[in-house]
Structure formats: structure tokens, C-alpha cells
Scaffold this active site. Sequence first.
Site, PDB file in Angstrom:
ATOM      1  N   ASP A 176       0.863  -1.178   0.000  1.00 56.42           N
ATOM      2  CA  ASP A 176       0.000   0.000   0.000  1.00 56.42           C
ATOM      3  C   ASP A 176       0.897   1.225   0.000  1.00 56.42           C
ATOM      4  OD1 ASP A 176      -2.573   1.333   0.252  1.00 56.42           O
ATOM      5  OD2 ASP A 176      -1.929   1.894   2.253  1.00 56.42           O
ATOM      6  N   SER A 177       0.300   2.387  -0.262  1.00 51.51           N
ATOM      7  CA  SER A 177       1.078   3.621  -0.206  1.00 51.51           C
ATOM      8  C   SER A 177       1.531   3.899   1.233  1.00 51.51           C
ATOM      9  CB  SER A 177       0.230   4.774  -0.720  1.00 51.51           C
ATOM     10  OG  SER A 177      -0.967   4.851   0.009  1.00 51.51           O
ATOM     11  N   CYS A 210      -3.636  -1.079  -2.196  1.00 49.38           N
ATOM     12  CA  CYS A 210      -3.939   0.333  -2.444  1.00 49.38           C
ATOM     13  C   CYS A 210      -4.908   0.481  -3.623  1.00 49.38           C
ATOM     14  CB  CYS A 210      -2.626   1.040  -2.760  1.00 49.38           C
ATOM     15  SG  CYS A 210      -2.808   2.788  -3.105  1.00 49.38           S
ATOM     16  N   HIS A 248      -7.726   3.564   3.662  1.00 52.28           N
ATOM     17  CA  HIS A 248      -7.865   4.261   4.952  1.00 52.28           C
ATOM     18  C   HIS A 248      -9.315   4.359   5.421  1.00 52.28           C
ATOM     19  CE1 HIS A 248      -3.801   5.509   4.020  1.00 52.28           C
ATOM     20  NE2 HIS A 248      -3.691   6.135   5.172  1.00 52.28           N
ATOM     21  N   CYS A 306     -10.789   3.249  -0.706  1.00 52.46           N
ATOM     22  CA  CYS A 306      -9.453   3.672  -0.277  1.00 52.46           C
ATOM     23  C   CYS A 306      -9.170   2.915   1.014  1.00 52.46           C
ATOM     24  CB  CYS A 306      -9.436   5.178  -0.044  1.00 52.46           C
ATOM     25  SG  CYS A 306      -7.931   5.757   0.755  1.00 52.46           S
ATOM     26  N   GLU A 365      -4.448   9.373   9.361  1.00 53.03           N
ATOM     27  CA  GLU A 365      -3.018   9.311   9.700  1.00 53.03           C
ATOM     28  C   GLU A 365      -2.707  10.126  10.963  1.00 53.03           C
ATOM     29  OE1 GLU A 365      -0.093   8.274   7.387  1.00 53.03           O
ATOM     30  OE2 GLU A 365      -1.458   7.044   6.222  1.00 53.03           O
TER      31      GLU A 365
HETATM   32  N1  DGL Z   1      -3.762   3.775  -0.040  1.00 55.47           N
HETATM   33  C1  DGL Z   1      -4.467   4.721  -0.855  1.00 55.47           C
HETATM   34  C2  DGL Z   1      -5.666   4.085  -1.529  1.00 55.47           C
HETATM   35  O1  DGL Z   1      -6.161   3.060  -1.128  1.00 55.47           O
HETATM   36  C3  DGL Z   1      -4.906   5.928  -0.059  1.00 55.47           C
HETATM   37  C4  DGL Z   1      -3.820   6.812   0.461  1.00 55.47           C
HETATM   38  C5  DGL Z   1      -3.019   7.542  -0.584  1.00 55.47           C
HETATM   39  O2  DGL Z   1      -3.501   8.528  -1.183  1.00 55.47           O
HETATM   40  O3  DGL Z   1      -1.916   7.126  -0.777  1.00 55.47           O
HETATM   41  O4  DGL Z   1      -6.152   4.617  -2.494  1.00 55.47           O
END
Ligand code: DGL
Length: 266
Positions: A10-11, A73, A186, A184, A152
Site C-alpha cells: 500500500d502507499s 492500495c 484508509h 481507499c 493518519e
Molecule cells: N492507499 C491509498 C488508496 O487506497 C490511499 C492513500 C493515498 O492517497 O496514498 O487509495
Amino acid sequence: MKTRPIGIFDSGLGGLTVLKALRKKLPHEHFIYFGDSANVPYGAKSRQTVTKLSVAIAQFLEQQDAKLIIVACNTASAQALPTLQKKCHVPVLGVIEPGAQKAIRLTRSGRIALLGTEGTVRSGAYEKALKKKRKDIRFFAKACPLFVPLVEENWTHKPAARLIAQEYLAPLQKKRVDTIILGCTHYPILKPLLRQIAGENITLVDPSDTLAEEVHRLLTKLGQSQTTGRGSARFYASDDPARFKRLAKLVLSAPIQTVHLKKLNV
Ligand code: DGL
């Protein structure tokens, strides 16, 4: 082969919500989680940048002998999945297809909304996946760039989070959607708040459990499913592993032992 790990990335931290669902469904598997904390957020980056970062991470996971790679992600799944599937030597699964599948299964009215990052919304990937399954779907999307920093910063219980969520959901409620995809990684952390605002008549779709079922099916089909022994997870972050470790505890509701630093060569 069976004992090889499953790579997941993931990011940043959000993908831990996906890891949680995977570990619940596949308790005997070993996982390697990579959080690109040096480059988060992906949501406002170009397709080229997201793809370049995703390819570098997938290469690292392949070097770690991953038998399968999961793009937790949504932004990377929406923009880089076909490239990853072409470049990798092992199967690569994303979250868009399972999310679309689950939303189609749960909608009654066919009016479906997506909450996601700018990149995910702009890609049109969810709309395409939904309409491929059911042509008459009415689709609405809302980019919610302020949700990721709220999570976050651990601000999900603050009044500001409620105000922002109300603002984002209001246009979708006007469209009378009955299903909202949390597109997403999060956003499942905000689910209790979103549930309160959306009310009981709107179904909130988190793709991760449907993804976990798909992973289970695929590994079984390939004869690569680990069915005995205790599973494990190993964590890597591309920047500040101590911060990653501290925040990971909030997402997983349990501490993690070690987070290794792995810088990306991009
Ligand atoms: N992990 C990203 C997603 O699921 C969200 C956070 C980001 O913008 O990196 O799209």
C-alpha cells in the site's frame, strides 16, 4: 511453494486494514507487507508516478520470493494493475474487482457511489468494473482527499472529521444511493463515523473480505494454499519505520514487533 509468503503493498498504513482481513481468512499464510511511507499519499500523484512506484515495490516483493502479490492500495490498483500483471512473474490481484463484485451483490436499487482518492476517481476503474457486471448501474463518485490525513493523524473521533464526512457524503445522499464503496484503504477506519452519517439504509462496502475470499480461491486452485502451521507477517516501510510502527498499532489494534526500512530505488 506453499510456504512462500504473500506480498502485499500500500502507499502507507491503510493497507493494514486489508492485511487484517487476509490474515483472518488465511491464518496459516506468511505475509510480507510493504508500506511506501516515503511516497504517501498516492492519491494526488500521476498515473506514471504511481505505476513506477508500484513496479519497484512489486519487484522487491518478488525478490522476497512472494508467491502472489496483492495491491491493497485502491489508487495503485486503479492505475497500475495491468502493468504489474504484465511485468510480474507471479499472479497480481487488486482491490477494485472484489470491491465492484461485492457492491453489485449488495445493491438493491443499482445506485452505487464511490468514495476514493482523486487518482482512483479520475481513473474510472470502479465505474468500468461495475458497468461490466451490470449495465444499468447508476454510478456516482466523490474524491475525499481530507480523509487520509484525518486517519493518519488519528483524528477520526474529532468533530472536524464528522463535519468533513458530512460534507463529502451530502451530495451522494441527495443522489439516493443505497451502496457506498469505501474505495481507499484508509476509509474502513472511518466506518463507524460514516455509518452514523449515512444511516442504516446505505450499505458500506469494504472490498477486503471479498478480496480475501478471492485470494483463498486462487491459492487453492493453484495448489499453493498453506493449510497448517501458524502464519506470520513481516513489515517493511520506505521511510521512518518507527513512525510506521507507532501508527500501525492504531490500525491493527495490536502492536507489531519490527518494521524494517527498505528504500525504493526509483
Ligand atoms: N492507499 C491509498 C488508496 O487506497 C490511499 C492513500 C493515498 O492517497 O496514498 O487509495
